[in-house]
Write a protein that holds these residues in place. Structure first.
Motif, PDB file in Angstrom:
ATOM      1  N   GLY A   1      17.322 -40.418 -14.011  1.00 24.29           N
ATOM      2  CA  GLY A   1      17.029 -41.402 -14.959  1.00 24.29           C
ATOM      3  C   GLY A   1      16.309 -42.470 -14.186  1.00 24.29           C
ATOM      4  N   ILE A   2      15.932 -43.455 -15.051  1.00 23.28           N
ATOM      5  CA  ILE A   2      15.185 -44.475 -14.486  1.00 23.28           C
ATOM      6  C   ILE A   2      15.963 -46.017 -14.944  1.00 23.28           C
ATOM      7  CG2 ILE A   2      13.077 -45.964 -14.097  1.00 23.28           C
ATOM      8  CD1 ILE A   2      11.547 -43.438 -14.838  1.00 23.28           C
ATOM      9  N   TYR A   3      16.441 -46.758 -14.294  1.00 28.35           N
ATOM     10  CA  TYR A   3      17.090 -48.018 -14.529  1.00 28.35           C
ATOM     11  C   TYR A   3      16.000 -49.033 -14.466  1.00 28.35           C
ATOM     12  CZ  TYR A   3      21.435 -45.857 -14.074  1.00 28.35           C
ATOM     13  OH  TYR A   3      22.603 -44.960 -13.976  1.00 28.35           O
ATOM     14  N   GLU A   4      15.687 -49.717 -15.652  1.00 29.49           N
ATOM     15  CA  GLU A   4      14.612 -50.989 -15.614  1.00 29.49           C
ATOM     16  C   GLU A   4      15.367 -52.372 -16.137  1.00 29.49           C
ATOM     17  OE1 GLU A   4      10.656 -48.200 -16.775  1.00 29.49           O
ATOM     18  OE2 GLU A   4      11.778 -49.115 -18.470  1.00 29.49           O
ATOM     19  N   LEU A   5      14.890 -53.310 -15.417  1.00 30.03           N
ATOM     20  CA  LEU A   5      15.263 -54.630 -15.759  1.00 30.03           C
ATOM     21  C   LEU A   5      14.084 -55.489 -16.213  1.00 30.03           C
ATOM     22  CD1 LEU A   5      17.936 -56.568 -15.392  1.00 30.03           C
ATOM     23  CD2 LEU A   5      16.836 -57.086 -13.181  1.00 30.03           C
ATOM     24  N   TYR A   6      14.496 -56.149 -17.514  1.00 31.55           N
ATOM     25  CA  TYR A   6      13.512 -56.729 -18.276  1.00 31.55           C
ATOM     26  C   TYR A   6      13.851 -58.183 -18.190  1.00 31.55           C
ATOM     27  CZ  TYR A   6      10.921 -52.420 -19.350  1.00 31.55           C
ATOM     28  OH  TYR A   6      10.322 -51.143 -19.448  1.00 31.55           O
ATOM     29  N   ASP A   7      12.939 -59.209 -18.256  1.00 33.47           N
ATOM     30  CA  ASP A   7      12.919 -60.416 -18.742  1.00 33.47           C
ATOM     31  C   ASP A   7      11.992 -60.440 -20.145  1.00 33.47           C
ATOM     32  OD1 ASP A   7      13.162 -63.221 -19.310  1.00 33.47           O
ATOM     33  OD2 ASP A   7      12.634 -63.802 -17.389  1.00 33.47           O
ATOM     34  N   GLY A   8      12.544 -60.530 -21.102  1.00 27.53           N
ATOM     35  CA  GLY A   8      11.815 -60.243 -22.478  1.00 27.53           C
ATOM     36  C   GLY A   8      11.081 -58.973 -22.143  1.00 27.53           C
ATOM     37  N   ASP A   9       9.547 -58.948 -22.330  1.00 35.35           N
ATOM     38  CA  ASP A   9       8.633 -57.779 -22.174  1.00 35.35           C
ATOM     39  C   ASP A   9       8.396 -57.709 -20.624  1.00 35.35           C
ATOM     40  OD1 ASP A   9       8.714 -57.393 -24.965  1.00 35.35           O
ATOM     41  OD2 ASP A   9       7.075 -58.662 -25.258  1.00 35.35           O
ATOM     42  N   ARG A  10       8.570 -58.309 -19.922  1.00 41.89           N
ATOM     43  CA  ARG A  10       8.233 -58.411 -18.321  1.00 41.89           C
ATOM     44  C   ARG A  10       9.178 -57.526 -17.368  1.00 41.89           C
ATOM     45  NH1 ARG A  10       8.479 -61.912 -13.973  1.00 41.89           N
ATOM     46  NH2 ARG A  10       9.815 -63.631 -15.082  1.00 41.89           N
ATOM     47  N   LEU A  11       8.752 -56.486 -17.239  1.00 42.99           N
ATOM     48  CA  LEU A  11       9.681 -55.514 -16.296  1.00 42.99           C
ATOM     49  C   LEU A  11       9.948 -56.266 -14.681  1.00 42.99           C
ATOM     50  CD1 LEU A  11      10.925 -52.830 -15.524  1.00 42.99           C
ATOM     51  CD2 LEU A  11       8.801 -52.057 -14.850  1.00 42.99           C
ATOM     52  N   LEU A  12      11.083 -56.492 -14.438  1.00 47.19           N
ATOM     53  CA  LEU A  12      11.144 -57.167 -13.028  1.00 47.19           C
ATOM     54  C   LEU A  12      11.328 -56.212 -12.065  1.00 47.19           C
ATOM     55  CD1 LEU A  12      13.641 -59.798 -14.387  1.00 47.19           C
ATOM     56  CD2 LEU A  12      11.387 -60.310 -14.224  1.00 47.19           C
ATOM     57  N   ARG A  13      12.031 -54.977 -12.198  1.00 49.87           N
ATOM     58  CA  ARG A  13      12.674 -53.916 -11.315  1.00 49.87           C
ATOM     59  C   ARG A  13      12.950 -52.674 -11.931  1.00 49.87           C
ATOM     60  NH1 ARG A  13      17.260 -53.828  -7.881  1.00 49.87           N
ATOM     61  NH2 ARG A  13      18.183 -55.748  -8.821  1.00 49.87           N
ATOM     62  N   SER A  14      12.615 -51.712 -11.292  1.00 41.89           N
ATOM     63  CA  SER A  14      13.179 -50.399 -11.843  1.00 41.89           C
ATOM     64  C   SER A  14      13.642 -49.775 -10.619  1.00 41.89           C
ATOM     65  CB  SER A  14      11.990 -49.679 -12.463  1.00 41.89           C
ATOM     66  OG  SER A  14      10.965 -49.234 -11.145  1.00 41.89           O
ATOM     67  N   GLU A  15      14.694 -48.761 -11.001  1.00 40.09           N
ATOM     68  CA  GLU A  15      15.508 -47.917  -9.931  1.00 40.09           C
ATOM     69  C   GLU A  15      15.431 -46.527 -10.468  1.00 40.09           C
ATOM     70  OE1 GLU A  15      18.895 -49.886  -8.147  1.00 40.09           O
ATOM     71  OE2 GLU A  15      19.814 -48.380  -9.291  1.00 40.09           O
ATOM     72  N   PRO A  16      14.764 -45.427  -9.549  1.00 34.60           N
ATOM     73  CA  PRO A  16      15.127 -44.342 -10.115  1.00 34.60           C
ATOM     74  C   PRO A  16      16.285 -43.718  -9.560  1.00 34.60           C
ATOM     75  CG  PRO A  16      13.844 -44.091  -8.248  1.00 34.60           C
ATOM     76  CD  PRO A  16      14.059 -45.589  -8.569  1.00 34.60           C
ATOM     77  N   MET A  17      16.870 -42.645 -10.328  1.00 35.36           N
ATOM     78  CA  MET A  17      18.044 -42.009  -9.832  1.00 35.36           C
ATOM     79  C   MET A  17      17.925 -40.200 -10.375  1.00 35.36           C
ATOM     80  SD  MET A  17      22.017 -42.452 -10.796  1.00 35.36           S
ATOM     81  CE  MET A  17      23.358 -41.682  -9.882  1.00 35.36           C
ATOM     82  N   ASP A  18      18.380 -39.585  -9.182  1.00 31.64           N
ATOM     83  CA  ASP A  18      18.183 -37.995  -9.250  1.00 31.64           C
ATOM     84  C   ASP A  18      19.521 -37.812  -9.604  1.00 31.64           C
ATOM     85  OD1 ASP A  18      17.499 -35.473  -9.382  1.00 31.64           O
ATOM     86  OD2 ASP A  18      16.887 -35.127  -7.123  1.00 31.64           O
ATOM     87  N   PHE A  19      19.887 -37.901 -10.808  1.00 32.64           N
ATOM     88  CA  PHE A  19      21.338 -37.287 -11.082  1.00 32.64           C
ATOM     89  C   PHE A  19      21.492 -35.853 -11.486  1.00 32.64           C
ATOM     90  CE2 PHE A  19      25.490 -37.342 -13.662  1.00 32.64           C
ATOM     91  CZ  PHE A  19      26.287 -38.310 -12.655  1.00 32.64           C
ATOM     92  N   GLN A  20      22.455 -35.202 -10.785  1.00 35.74           N
ATOM     93  CA  GLN A  20      22.647 -33.772 -10.815  1.00 35.74           C
ATOM     94  C   GLN A  20      24.043 -33.390 -11.012  1.00 35.74           C
ATOM     95  OE1 GLN A  20      20.513 -31.469  -7.940  1.00 35.74           O
ATOM     96  NE2 GLN A  20      18.646 -32.789  -8.295  1.00 35.74           N
ATOM     97  N   THR A  21      24.573 -32.687 -11.739  1.00 34.10           N
ATOM     98  CA  THR A  21      26.054 -31.972 -11.696  1.00 34.10           C
ATOM     99  C   THR A  21      26.066 -30.546 -11.987  1.00 34.10           C
ATOM    100  OG1 THR A  21      26.136 -32.817 -14.315  1.00 34.10           O
ATOM    101  CG2 THR A  21      27.064 -34.496 -12.668  1.00 34.10           C
ATOM    102  N   HIS A  22      27.164 -30.114 -11.545  1.00 34.96           N
ATOM    103  CA  HIS A  22      27.456 -28.647 -11.581  1.00 34.96           C
ATOM    104  C   HIS A  22      28.368 -28.686 -13.048  1.00 34.96           C
ATOM    105  CE1 HIS A  22      27.926 -24.697 -10.959  1.00 34.96           C
ATOM    106  NE2 HIS A  22      29.176 -24.805 -10.978  1.00 34.96           N
ATOM    107  N   LEU A  23      28.078 -27.757 -13.825  1.00 35.29           N
ATOM    108  CA  LEU A  23      29.163 -27.609 -15.112  1.00 35.29           C
ATOM    109  C   LEU A  23      29.942 -26.250 -14.987  1.00 35.29           C
ATOM    110  CD1 LEU A  23      26.609 -28.869 -17.956  1.00 35.29           C
ATOM    111  CD2 LEU A  23      28.032 -30.151 -16.374  1.00 35.29           C
TER     112      LEU A  23
END
Length: 250
Positions: free
Chosen positions: A182-204
């Protein structure tokens, strides 16, 4: 870092999950008794641990995310929690009466040997007759594979900013691993302020898989449930119920 809950992830988690669901909380509270020593590995931001504290239970916790624990401390400044991984955790043998891991978080250990080591550590930390309650995700929770990132959630922050989660999915049948970067993105209107990637994995987990691990590490009694009201799980419940719940006695 795989499965690490950073600051943007933590903020969205708090917005989407401000409190523990009553039925799930009730399941874990049902094993708690006054005077017991209780511990929650993978306690996150405390949406389960804090209600335990509010009810007067002697409970501590641990999580590897400093960001999540900071949120917990905002809610319960006196909470006895430590920042560490389960691999780093060194509990004294036979120290606790009750341990619990909520929300399918045990599925974050996608390697069978790593999960087995965690279960052994939990088993060793329990007093004779102590209880371990937890949940895992099953193969019924598999997400369809996606070609690219799609918006999966969007919330407003306290400052009025837009916080968005974009995710994609891939399932590996051989290892039963759900990859959900996933990628978390923080916006002020259309302006990207910050992003944060996450490598999420689970065993089913498939039918009988977790039961075998629990017997292997030495739990004397194992009960599996398909719902929070403790409906006994059928042998093939993992094919229909997205979550399985376990009650294990040391």
């Amino acid at each position: 870092m795989r499965n690490h809950y950073g600051s943007l992830c933590t903020e969205m988690y708090e917005a989407l999950h401000p409190a523990a669901p009553e039925d799930e909380l009730g399941f874990y509270l049902s094993y708690a008794r006054r005077g017991q020593r209780i511990f929650e590995p993978l306690c996150g931001s405390g949406r389960f641990l804090v209600p335990f504290l509010e009810r007067g239970f002697d409970v501590g916790g641990m999580d590897s995310s400093e960001e999540m624990l900071a949120k917990l401390k905002e809610k319960a400044p006196d909470a006895q929690v430590v920042c560490a991984t389960v691999e780093e955790w060194q509990p004294a043998a036979g120290k606790f009466d009750y341990l619990f891991i909520t929300s399918g978080s045990l599925s974050l250990f996608t390697d069978a040997d790593a999960c087995r080591a965690v279960l052994r550590k939990v088993r060793g930390a329990l007093r004779t007759g102590g209880v371990f309650a937890f949940a895992v995700d099953t193969v019924a929770a598999r997400e369809p594979d996606s070609a690219g990132y799609e918006v999966g959630a969007s919330v407003k922050t306290a400052e009025g900013l837009d916080l968005i989660l974009k995710s994609k999915y891939r399932y590996d049948e051989a290892t039963r691993t759900q990859f959900s970067p996933g990628i978390y993105e923080l916006y002020d209107g259309d302006r990207l302020l910050r992003s944060e990637p996450m490598d999420f994995q689970t065993h089913l987990y498939g039918p009988g898989e977790m039961n075998r691990l629990l017997r292997e590490v030495g739990f004397s009694q194992v009960k599996a449930y398909s719902s929070f009201d403790k409906a006994p799980a059928a042998p093939d419940a993992a094919l229909e119920s997205e979550t399985l719940l376990y009650e294990c006695t040391a």
